[in-house]
Design an enzyme around this catalytic site. Structure first.
Site, PDB file in Angstrom:
ATOM      1  N   GLU A  33       0.827  -1.209   0.000  1.00  0.00           N
ATOM      2  CA  GLU A  33       0.000   0.000   0.000  1.00  0.00           C
ATOM      3  C   GLU A  33       0.863   1.262   0.000  1.00  0.00           C
ATOM      4  OE1 GLU A  33      -2.091  -0.509   3.700  1.00  0.00           O
ATOM      5  OE2 GLU A  33      -3.440  -2.034   2.917  1.00  0.00           O
ATOM      6  N   CYS A  64      -3.037  33.407   9.963  1.00  0.00           N
ATOM      7  CA  CYS A  64      -2.802  34.000  11.279  1.00  0.00           C
ATOM      8  C   CYS A  64      -2.400  32.953  12.308  1.00  0.00           C
ATOM      9  CB  CYS A  64      -4.045  34.755  11.720  1.00  0.00           C
ATOM     10  SG  CYS A  64      -4.493  35.976  10.505  1.00  0.00           S
TER      11      CYS A  64
HETATM   12  C1  LIG Z   1      -1.356   6.037   5.094  1.00  0.00           C
HETATM   13  C2  LIG Z   1      -1.386   4.573   4.865  1.00  0.00           C
HETATM   14  C3  LIG Z   1      -0.597   4.001   3.853  1.00  0.00           C
HETATM   15  C4  LIG Z   1       0.351   4.784   3.001  1.00  0.00           C
HETATM   16  O1  LIG Z   1       1.457   5.254   3.706  1.00  0.00           O
HETATM   17  P1  LIG Z   1       2.678   5.939   2.933  1.00  0.00           P
HETATM   18  O2  LIG Z   1       3.612   6.315   4.007  1.00  0.00           O
HETATM   19  O3  LIG Z   1       2.144   7.106   2.205  1.00  0.00           O
HETATM   20  O4  LIG Z   1       3.250   4.915   2.018  1.00  0.00           O
HETATM   21  C5  LIG Z   1      -0.722   2.645   3.646  1.00  0.00           C
HETATM   22  N1  LIG Z   1      -1.564   1.883   4.386  1.00  0.00           N
HETATM   23  C6  LIG Z   1      -2.322   2.401   5.369  1.00  0.00           C
HETATM   24  C7  LIG Z   1      -3.224   1.517   6.138  1.00  0.00           C
HETATM   25  C8  LIG Z   1      -2.252   3.763   5.642  1.00  0.00           C
HETATM   26  O5  LIG Z   1      -3.000   4.267   6.618  1.00  0.00           O
END
Ligand SMILES: *Cc1c(COP(=O)(O)O)cnc(C)c1O
Length: 421
Positions: A275, A346
């Protein structure tokens, strides 16, 4: 290679001068490079060539539909963390069998939408969620493919606000209980446990935390299988860091990361989901802003620009470093002097950098805040009644406005006066 370079003294995104876009759409604006998006995605995907792996781009890093679609055209799936992001992913054409849904607080409504859409996997983060999901799936006569998100209790050594895998963090099921909960999930109607998920944080600069987390996953898989339970998939989250230009240390590459995964988990016979967010889009975007005033304070020089913390919150929120460069290339050997670059909001926190050595600047000059493609536009707000800025996608010598600038009237139109006023 970096697709934001000076061409004939003008900072360009691929073959389009940023000053020309500024002329067209005004400032501030975000500009993204298609070639960089594609290259970063391909790099990441290629690193896992040897494994059965799906790369589900983490939509929250940059959720613009055109950005998602650019990646989908290269084979990306999507990791979503809200019903809104699910809708975006579907609208951008992400195949449903490549969508995974993470997050600690999915509502019944969001879970039902995910089930009806038929997405690949729901990453469940608590027993409470598991029970809700079971009830909803039964109601709908559908089966939920579930990965249990495990909290491996490792320190990612990153900023406290983006560390997610320590025992004290709100994310996932304690790894010591995952075994028991997985067994329970197997017996819940409407639930089909397919595997485990883990995501320990963002902007990780070392491999050791990943390794520690993955060793725990490996042990868990062994334990579950010893009990006769099926584990087909491992979702290893995102989190790989990118260089922001403030560290001499090189960031680990996708290839180094893939080596760790292969070494620790490669022989388990599972399919993998990744991911990545930041590592795909972070260095594919800049925020272009115009100098409004240069103010000589009693002790410091302030360069006041028309972008602010509502447009890019990372410096204010995470003390993040961003490289900031003039859009017109400074003359060779130009004298620099220290200045703070600040926005008009601000709040003293509305500071993009402090004591940065900068070539001479005057009102009207353009600056580019680099590495702003991730957690930039997607985290923007309208604080100080500042409308969201446009996003522009560049592709070779072409560009398109992929989100228009909001107008103040768009914001006011959302509001109503109650009868008594
Ligand atoms: C935010 C997130 C990601 C991505 O993280 P990066 O640091 O942008 O690669 C992947 N998996 C989950 C569950 C996340 O919350």
């Amino acid at each position: 290679m970096d697709h934001f370079q000076y061409q004939n003294g003008r900072l360009s995104a691929e073959d389009v001068a940023l000053a020309d876009i500024a002329e067209d759409v005004g400032t501030p604006f975000y500009a993204y490079s298609t070639a960089t998006l594609e290259r970063h995605f391909q790099n990441f995907a290629d690193a896992f060539d040897g494994l059965d792996a799906t790369v589900c781009y983490s939509v929250k890093a940059n959720s613009n539909l055109a950005v998602i679609r650019t990646l989908v055209n290269r084979g990306a799936g999507a990791d979503v963390v809200s019903g809104g992001e699910l809708k975006r992913a579907l609208a951008a054409g992400v195949p449903v069998d490549k969508i995974v849904f993470s997050g600690v607080g999915k509502t019944d409504h969001e879970l039902a939408d995910a089930l009806r859409a038929g997405i690949a996997q729901i990453n469940v983060e608590s027993e409470e969620e598991l029970e809700s999901l079971s009830a909803i799936a039964q109601d709908l006569g559908l089966e939920a493919k579930v990965a249990l998100r495990v909290n491996p209790d490792v320190d990612a050594n990153t900023h406290a606000k983006i560390t997610t895998g320590k025992g004290e963090n709100k994310f996932g099921i304690e790894w010591t209980r995952a075994h028991e909960v997985y067994g329970k999930a197997t017996n819940l109607p409407g639930i089909r446990p397919v595997g485990l998920a883990v995501h320990i944080g963002s902007q990780l600069s070392e491999m050791q935390p990943f390794r520690d987390a993955y060793v725990r996953m490996r042990d868990l898989v062994a334990m579950l299988r010893a009990d006769g339970l099926t584990v087909e998939r491992l979702d290893l989250g995102g989190g790989l860091g990118i260089p922001y230009g403030d560290s001499a240390e090189p960031m680990p590459t996708p290839a180094e990361y893939a080596d760790v995964v292969t070494e620790v988990l490669g022989d388990l016979g599972v399919s993998f989901t990744f991911e990545p967010g930041r590592v795909i889009v972070g260095n594919a975007g800049v925020l272009v802003t115009r100098v409004v005033y240069v103010k000589e304070g009693a002790t410091r020089r302030f360069v006041i620009v028309d972008a602010a913390m509502n447009d890019l919150v990372r410096p204010a929120m995470y003390d993040a470093f961003h490289e900031i460069v003039p859009v017109a290339e400074p003359a060779e050997g130009a004298q620099t002097s220290p200045a703070d670059i600040v926005g008009p909001v601000c709040e003293t926190g509305d500071t993009f950098c402090k004591d940065r050595a900068l070539a001479p600047l005057q009102a009207g000059d353009l600056l580019a805040i680099r590495s702003a493609g991730a957690y930039g536009a997607s985290m923007a707000s309208t604080y100080n009644t500042r409308p969201l800025v446009p996003e522009v996608l560049v592709n070779g010598g072409e560009y398109a406005v992929v989100r228009r600038r909001l107008e103040v009237d768009d914001l006011l139109d959302l509001e109503r006066q109650p009868d008594w006023l």
